[in-house]
Enzyme design. Structure first.
Site, mmCIF file in Angstrom:
data_model
loop_
_atom_site.group_PDB
_atom_site.id
_atom_site.type_symbol
_atom_site.label_atom_id
_atom_site.label_comp_id
_atom_site.label_asym_id
_atom_site.label_seq_id
_atom_site.Cartn_x
_atom_site.Cartn_y
_atom_site.Cartn_z
ATOM 1 N N LYS A 69 0.511 -1.148 -0.044
ATOM 2 C CA LYS A 69 -0.237 -0.250 -0.001
ATOM 3 C C LYS A 69 0.420 0.890 0.179
ATOM 4 O O LYS A 69 2.119 1.617 0.800
ATOM 5 C CB LYS A 69 -1.067 0.057 1.461
ATOM 6 C CG LYS A 69 -1.942 1.123 1.033
ATOM 7 C CD LYS A 69 -2.666 0.833 2.230
ATOM 8 C CE LYS A 69 -3.936 1.309 2.053
ATOM 9 N NZ LYS A 69 -4.448 1.994 3.712
ATOM 10 N N SER A 90 -10.173 1.370 2.150
ATOM 11 C CA SER A 90 -8.759 2.642 1.916
ATOM 12 C C SER A 90 -7.750 1.305 1.252
ATOM 13 O O SER A 90 -7.055 2.000 0.260
ATOM 14 C CB SER A 90 -8.655 3.621 3.061
ATOM 15 O OG SER A 90 -7.170 2.801 3.525
ATOM 16 N N SER A 111 -10.139 -0.607 6.970
ATOM 17 C CA SER A 111 -9.363 -0.605 5.147
ATOM 18 C C SER A 111 -8.421 -1.784 5.289
ATOM 19 O O SER A 111 -8.004 -1.661 3.989
ATOM 20 C CB SER A 111 -8.404 0.581 5.587
ATOM 21 O OG SER A 111 -9.218 1.287 5.223
HETATM 22 N N1 GLN Z 1 -13.204 3.606 5.789
HETATM 23 C C1 GLN Z 1 -12.469 4.391 6.818
HETATM 24 C C2 GLN Z 1 -12.518 6.017 7.509
HETATM 25 O O1 GLN Z 1 -12.940 5.876 6.204
HETATM 26 C C3 GLN Z 1 -11.491 3.440 7.455
HETATM 27 C C4 GLN Z 1 -10.505 3.402 6.731
HETATM 28 C C5 GLN Z 1 -9.356 2.973 7.175
HETATM 29 O O2 GLN Z 1 -9.242 1.984 7.963
HETATM 30 N N2 GLN Z 1 -7.960 3.331 6.934
HETATM 31 O O3 GLN Z 1 -12.223 6.414 7.750
#
Ligand code: GLN
Length: 487
Positions: A81, A156, A180
């Site tokens: 990532k 994400s 994420s």
């Molecule tokens: N989708 C969640 C957010 O937008 C989690 C993001 C993540 O785990 N980095 O905060």
């Protein structure tokens, strides 16, 4: 060899490499060839590190030729990532403000994987600074779900999930602050593990919300996820929240658990996760998975996590508060693109206005507000108390059971564009993953057997196994037995 090399699991690749059935170089080359034909459609990668990857693969082959002792990751082609630093390479967190940033050190997980002889194919797309649930917040490109290009891969870490699902990497790393890793794993039909907070070093991970962030693996099987997790975990003095227990055997995932060990596990079903908003197709799949676990002989019983309903609100106070302070460093002076300006304030404004996307700005504003004097007690301090209650719910449940089974997401993958104009409905897609981060627990998303019909597409659904702190062996052990049972 009947199926192409890039279809292999990590485990099978390792065996074949040691038996000299193929080389690491062939494996890497085949991945790049396949990425060239497939990724223009999927958009999982932001950058490919072909030359360096070839050198890493050659080094692994040399070690095999010399009969050196090999780690389970030697020669394995991985995707990383783009918020995890690899020295000397562009690391952007998919943000404009970092579009030219070159990492000047390796994240601790990368140091470990380099020692293990892994091959880094490239960096994957993500929501900007890991904020989002669909990878649509990337400021560079959209990633498509390999099962249906009209659908999102989740986020994400959407690029890392899609790369593994489309066989463009044998496994990958993502980061999980509120879901994420697990949510994109569920949407893409791969395994994704969010480890215990403090087990995997955050050094060299671009911080989103430091008390919640953890790096973890995506893989094709639970066993592969366990192999990768065992390699990246460990105490690290470079991360102040790293826990010495990460070096102890207690934190190890078992690679060949016995059925006797698995049958001893008591499994709880938290009623608060099977609510009205849960899509019936997802509910059916998760219930089927529970049926499989029962057939293994484990005891299954209902439990309650009464404060679950406050988790999302609590997260959307704690997380932006930490985001607003972590993202202060991107000011065009220490980090980021610097624009000409007459005053310091003008400089900040220009750099941050053009460097951050709308979701990042929304969260910085929210976070600054909840931390501001007069509101701090009403929001931030209160959210911290609620966070404690949520963690205590889990402590109580884990007095009665060892593992919890829940859905990962309320729905299967949604369509690209469907939720972009409605941040609240986007936030709701993490309702079942967020409590785990607030409590610092490990949890794994595993593809349930089969697919569901979702507006013209056939899409995977995941179920989640949550363990107590340092309970990776429980959830990954049970997960491995689930996989065997449905094969
Ligand atoms: N989708 C969640 C957010 O937008 C989690 C993001 C993540 O785990 N980095 O905060």
């Amino acid at each position: 060899m009947s199926s192409p090399l890039h279809f292999l699991t990590l485990k099978r690749f390792h065996e074949g490499l040691l038996n000299k059935e193929f080389s690491a170089l062939e494996m890497a080359q085949e991945h790049f060839t396949y990425i060239e034909s497939r990724d223009p459609e999927i958009g999982a990668y932001l950058a490919l590190h072909r030359d360096e990857a070839m050198r890493q693969a050659e080094a692994a082959d040399l070690a095999v030729a010399q009969d050196k002792e090999m780690s389970a990751l030697a020669g394995a082609p991985l995707a990383i990532k783009d918020n995890i630093l690899i020295e000397g390479t562009r690391t952007t967190s998919a943000a404009q403000i970092l579009k030219d940033y070159i990492a000047n050190y390796d994240a601790s997980v990368i140091t470990k994987l380099k020692k293990a002889g892994a091959v880094f194919l490239g960096k994957t797309n993500m929501d900007e600074f890991a904020m989002g649930s669909s990878t649509e917040n990337s400021s560079f490109q959209k990633t498509k779900n390999p099962h249906s290009t009209a659908h999102v891969p989740g986020g994400s870490s959407g690029g890392s999930a899609a790369a593994v699902a489309a066989h463009m990497a044998v496994a990958s790393l993502g980061s999980d602050t509120g879901g994420s890793i697990r949510q994109p794993a569920a949407f893409c039909g791969v395994v994704g593990l969010k480890p215990t907070y403090g087990s995997v070093s955050r050094s060299g991970l671009m911080a989103m919300a430091s008390s919640l962030d953890q790096i973890g693996p995506f893989a094709k099987t639970v066993e592969d996820a366990a192999i990768l997790y065992n390699e990246i975990k460990g105490y690290d003095p470079l991360d102040a929240t790293s826990d010495p227990r990460a070096d102890a055997d207690v934190s190890k995932a078992l690679l060949n658990p016995t059925l006797g060990q698995i049958k001893k596990l008591r499994v709880g079903i938290p009623e608060e996760y099977f609510i009205d908003g849960l899509d019936p197709r997802v509910r059916t799949k998760v219930e089927e998975a529970i049926g499989v676990l029962k057939s293994l002989g484990v005891e299954v019983k209902p439990v309650s996590l009464p404060h679950t309903k406050y988790a999302l609100s609590c997260y959307y106070i704690v997380m932006p508060a930490e985001v607003s302070s972590n993202l202060e460093r991107f000011d065009g002076i220490r980090y980021g693109t610097r624009h000409p300006a007459d005053t310091l304030l003008e400089l900040y404004k220009k750099d941050r206005e053009s460097g951050f996307g709308p979701e990042t700005k929304r969260r910085i504003l929210l976070g600054t507000f909840v931390l501001s004097s007069g509101y701090y007690d009403a929001y931030y301090a209160k959210a911290q108390k609620v966070r404690r209650l949520i963690a205590q719910d889990f402590d109580e449940a884990f007095k009665q059971v060892d593992v919890l089974v829940t859905p990962v997401t309320p729905t299967p993958a949604f369509r690209i564009g469907e939720k972009m104009s409605d941040p609240l409905s986007m936030y709701l897609s993490d309702i079942f993953t967020i409590p785990v981060n607030l409590a610092g627990l490990p949890a794994v998303s595993i593809p349930a057997k089969g697919f569901v019909d979702a507006d013209g597409a056939s899409l995977p659904v995941g179920f989640q196994l949550i363990g107590r702190r340092w309970g990776e062996a429980d959830i990954l052990g049970l997960g491995q037995y689930y996989e065997k049972a449905v094969q």
